[in-house]
Design a protein around this motif. Structure first.
Motif, PDB file in Angstrom:
ATOM      1  N   VAL A   2       0.860  -1.179   0.000  1.00  0.00           N
ATOM      2  CA  VAL A   2       0.000   0.000   0.000  1.00  0.00           C
ATOM      3  C   VAL A   2       0.897   1.229   0.000  1.00  0.00           C
ATOM      4  O   VAL A   2       1.851   1.314   0.770  1.00  0.00           O
ATOM      5  N   LEU A   3       0.604   2.186  -0.874  1.00  0.00           N
ATOM      6  CA  LEU A   3       1.405   3.402  -0.944  1.00  0.00           C
ATOM      7  C   LEU A   3       0.875   4.442   0.042  1.00  0.00           C
ATOM      8  O   LEU A   3      -0.268   4.891  -0.071  1.00  0.00           O
ATOM      9  N   VAL A   4       1.703   4.799   0.998  1.00  0.00           N
ATOM     10  CA  VAL A   4       1.318   5.752   2.034  1.00  0.00           C
ATOM     11  C   VAL A   4       1.018   7.124   1.430  1.00  0.00           C
ATOM     12  O   VAL A   4       0.095   7.812   1.865  1.00  0.00           O
ATOM     13  N   ARG A   5       1.761   7.513   0.401  1.00  0.00           N
ATOM     14  CA  ARG A   5       1.526   8.833  -0.187  1.00  0.00           C
ATOM     15  C   ARG A   5       0.108   8.942  -0.753  1.00  0.00           C
ATOM     16  O   ARG A   5      -0.499  10.003  -0.721  1.00  0.00           O
ATOM     17  N   GLY A   6      -0.427   7.837  -1.268  1.00  0.00           N
ATOM     18  CA  GLY A   6      -1.800   7.839  -1.771  1.00  0.00           C
ATOM     19  C   GLY A   6      -2.813   7.987  -0.646  1.00  0.00           C
ATOM     20  O   GLY A   6      -3.784   8.743  -0.756  1.00  0.00           O
ATOM     21  N   LEU A   7      -2.577   7.273   0.449  1.00  0.00           N
ATOM     22  CA  LEU A   7      -3.472   7.376   1.607  1.00  0.00           C
ATOM     23  C   LEU A   7      -3.414   8.773   2.212  1.00  0.00           C
ATOM     24  O   LEU A   7      -4.441   9.341   2.582  1.00  0.00           O
ATOM     25  N   LEU A   8      -2.206   9.318   2.301  1.00  0.00           N
ATOM     26  CA  LEU A   8      -2.035  10.664   2.848  1.00  0.00           C
ATOM     27  C   LEU A   8      -2.787  11.678   1.990  1.00  0.00           C
ATOM     28  O   LEU A   8      -3.496  12.547   2.504  1.00  0.00           O
ATOM     29  N   GLY A   9      -2.648  11.561   0.692  1.00  0.00           N
ATOM     30  CA  GLY A   9      -3.365  12.461  -0.216  1.00  0.00           C
ATOM     31  C   GLY A   9      -4.866  12.368  -0.056  1.00  0.00           C
ATOM     32  O   GLY A   9      -5.572  13.382  -0.050  1.00  0.00           O
ATOM     33  N   SER A  33       2.183  25.659  -4.300  1.00  0.00           N
ATOM     34  CA  SER A  33       1.559  25.820  -5.614  1.00  0.00           C
ATOM     35  C   SER A  33       0.334  24.922  -5.734  1.00  0.00           C
ATOM     36  O   SER A  33       0.285  23.821  -5.177  1.00  0.00           O
ATOM     37  N   LEU A  34      -0.633  25.417  -6.459  1.00  0.00           N
ATOM     38  CA  LEU A  34      -1.881  24.683  -6.685  1.00  0.00           C
ATOM     39  C   LEU A  34      -1.590  23.323  -7.311  1.00  0.00           C
ATOM     40  O   LEU A  34      -2.125  22.296  -6.874  1.00  0.00           O
ATOM     41  N   GLY A  35      -0.722  23.303  -8.313  1.00  0.00           N
ATOM     42  CA  GLY A  35      -0.392  22.050  -8.990  1.00  0.00           C
ATOM     43  C   GLY A  35       0.262  21.043  -8.069  1.00  0.00           C
ATOM     44  O   GLY A  35      -0.046  19.846  -8.117  1.00  0.00           O
ATOM     45  N   TYR A  36       1.169  21.527  -7.219  1.00  0.00           N
ATOM     46  CA  TYR A  36       1.868  20.614  -6.311  1.00  0.00           C
ATOM     47  C   TYR A  36       0.895  20.043  -5.279  1.00  0.00           C
ATOM     48  O   TYR A  36       0.911  18.841  -5.008  1.00  0.00           O
ATOM     49  N   GLU A  41      -2.380  15.519  -3.177  1.00  0.00           N
ATOM     50  CA  GLU A  41      -3.697  14.939  -2.897  1.00  0.00           C
ATOM     51  C   GLU A  41      -3.971  13.697  -3.747  1.00  0.00           C
ATOM     52  O   GLU A  41      -4.679  12.800  -3.309  1.00  0.00           O
ATOM     53  N   ARG A  42      -3.424  13.653  -4.947  1.00  0.00           N
ATOM     54  CA  ARG A  42      -3.628  12.501  -5.825  1.00  0.00           C
ATOM     55  C   ARG A  42      -2.606  11.398  -5.579  1.00  0.00           C
ATOM     56  O   ARG A  42      -2.634  10.356  -6.239  1.00  0.00           O
ATOM     57  N   GLY A  43      -1.711  11.608  -4.609  1.00  0.00           N
ATOM     58  CA  GLY A  43      -0.715  10.597  -4.273  1.00  0.00           C
ATOM     59  C   GLY A  43       0.398  10.480  -5.294  1.00  0.00           C
ATOM     60  O   GLY A  43       1.095   9.470  -5.344  1.00  0.00           O
ATOM     61  N   GLN A  44       0.599  11.509  -6.082  1.00  0.00           N
ATOM     62  CA  GLN A  44       1.636  11.480  -7.106  1.00  0.00           C
ATOM     63  C   GLN A  44       2.953  12.068  -6.621  1.00  0.00           C
ATOM     64  O   GLN A  44       3.990  11.839  -7.234  1.00  0.00           O
ATOM     65  N   LYS A  45       2.911  12.837  -5.551  1.00  0.00           N
ATOM     66  CA  LYS A  45       4.131  13.435  -4.989  1.00  0.00           C
ATOM     67  C   LYS A  45       4.226  13.110  -3.504  1.00  0.00           C
ATOM     68  O   LYS A  45       3.219  13.078  -2.800  1.00  0.00           O
ATOM     69  N   GLU A  46       5.458  12.890  -3.058  1.00  0.00           N
ATOM     70  CA  GLU A  46       5.735  12.720  -1.629  1.00  0.00           C
ATOM     71  C   GLU A  46       5.884  14.112  -1.024  1.00  0.00           C
ATOM     72  O   GLU A  46       6.680  14.915  -1.508  1.00  0.00           O
ATOM     73  N   SER A  48       7.064  16.725   1.798  1.00  0.00           N
ATOM     74  CA  SER A  48       8.047  16.856   2.874  1.00  0.00           C
ATOM     75  C   SER A  48       7.317  17.173   4.177  1.00  0.00           C
ATOM     76  O   SER A  48       6.156  17.582   4.169  1.00  0.00           O
ATOM     77  N   SER A  49       8.018  17.032   5.279  1.00  0.00           N
ATOM     78  CA  SER A  49       7.407  17.348   6.572  1.00  0.00           C
ATOM     79  C   SER A  49       7.055  18.834   6.652  1.00  0.00           C
ATOM     80  O   SER A  49       6.028  19.206   7.239  1.00  0.00           O
ATOM     81  N   GLU A  50       7.872  19.687   6.046  1.00  0.00           N
ATOM     82  CA  GLU A  50       7.583  21.124   6.043  1.00  0.00           C
ATOM     83  C   GLU A  50       6.318  21.427   5.255  1.00  0.00           C
ATOM     84  O   GLU A  50       5.488  22.231   5.669  1.00  0.00           O
ATOM     85  N   LEU A  51       6.177  20.772   4.108  1.00  0.00           N
ATOM     86  CA  LEU A  51       4.989  20.966   3.287  1.00  0.00           C
ATOM     87  C   LEU A  51       3.744  20.462   4.009  1.00  0.00           C
ATOM     88  O   LEU A  51       2.708  21.136   4.033  1.00  0.00           O
ATOM     89  N   LEU A  52       3.846  19.290   4.623  1.00  0.00           N
ATOM     90  CA  LEU A  52       2.706  18.751   5.376  1.00  0.00           C
ATOM     91  C   LEU A  52       2.310  19.686   6.516  1.00  0.00           C
ATOM     92  O   LEU A  52       1.127  19.913   6.753  1.00  0.00           O
ATOM     93  N   ALA A  53       3.297  20.229   7.192  1.00  0.00           N
ATOM     94  CA  ALA A  53       3.011  21.162   8.284  1.00  0.00           C
ATOM     95  C   ALA A  53       2.285  22.391   7.762  1.00  0.00           C
ATOM     96  O   ALA A  53       1.315  22.867   8.375  1.00  0.00           O
ATOM     97  N   ALA A  54       2.702  22.901   6.615  1.00  0.00           N
ATOM     98  CA  ALA A  54       2.052  24.077   6.027  1.00  0.00           C
ATOM     99  C   ALA A  54       0.622  23.766   5.610  1.00  0.00           C
ATOM    100  O   ALA A  54      -0.296  24.573   5.837  1.00  0.00           O
ATOM    101  N   ILE A  55       0.408  22.599   5.032  1.00  0.00           N
ATOM    102  CA  ILE A  55      -0.943  22.211   4.619  1.00  0.00           C
ATOM    103  C   ILE A  55      -1.838  22.028   5.837  1.00  0.00           C
ATOM    104  O   ILE A  55      -2.987  22.487   5.855  1.00  0.00           O
ATOM    105  N   CYS A  56      -1.315  21.389   6.862  1.00  0.00           N
ATOM    106  CA  CYS A  56      -2.100  21.186   8.086  1.00  0.00           C
ATOM    107  C   CYS A  56      -2.447  22.512   8.750  1.00  0.00           C
ATOM    108  O   CYS A  56      -3.563  22.685   9.243  1.00  0.00           O
ATOM    109  N   THR A  57      -1.515  23.435   8.751  1.00  0.00           N
ATOM    110  CA  THR A  57      -1.791  24.760   9.302  1.00  0.00           C
ATOM    111  C   THR A  57      -2.892  25.433   8.499  1.00  0.00           C
ATOM    112  O   THR A  57      -3.820  26.016   9.063  1.00  0.00           O
TER     113      THR A  57
END
Length: 96
Positions: A2-9, A33-36, A41-46, A48-57
């Motif tokens: 199972v790909l974690v990046r897909g579940l996370l997205g 960026s909107l594209g990133y 969200e589509r599980g195509q990109k991993e 980073s912890s910094e990016l996840l923190a920004a999205i969660c905020t």
């Protein structure tokens, strides 16, 4: 496998949609960026912890809550694969 990046997205998308927010709104708030963000969200990109923190905020949700939800989804997917080994190739193929 199972790909974690897909579940996370999936979890990030569900959280965003529950709030009735668009990708554009969250990407602007997270300064991503909107594209990133779309690719995460589509599980195509991993992400980073910094990016996840920004999205969660931007979503006003603790990172630990996102990881807990991903963990629950992962346990469900693993149980499915263990119960039905033929499903594994379908899960991996759908994540590609």
């Amino acid at each position: 496998m199972v790909l974690v990046r897909g579940l996370l997205g999936d979890v990030l998308r569900r959280r965003r949609l529950r709030q009735g927010r668009t990708l554009r709104e969250v990407s602007a708030d997270a300064r991503v960026s909107l594209g990133y963000l779309s690719e995460v969200e589509r599980g195509q990109k991993e992400a980073s912890s910094e990016l996840l923190a920004a999205i969660c905020t931007a979503l006003d949700v603790p990172l630990s809550a996102i990881f807990a939800e991903v963990s629950e989804d992962l346990a469900r997917e693993e149980a499915l694969v263990l119960a039905h080994p033929a499903i594994e190739s379908e899960v991996v193929a759908s994540a590609a």
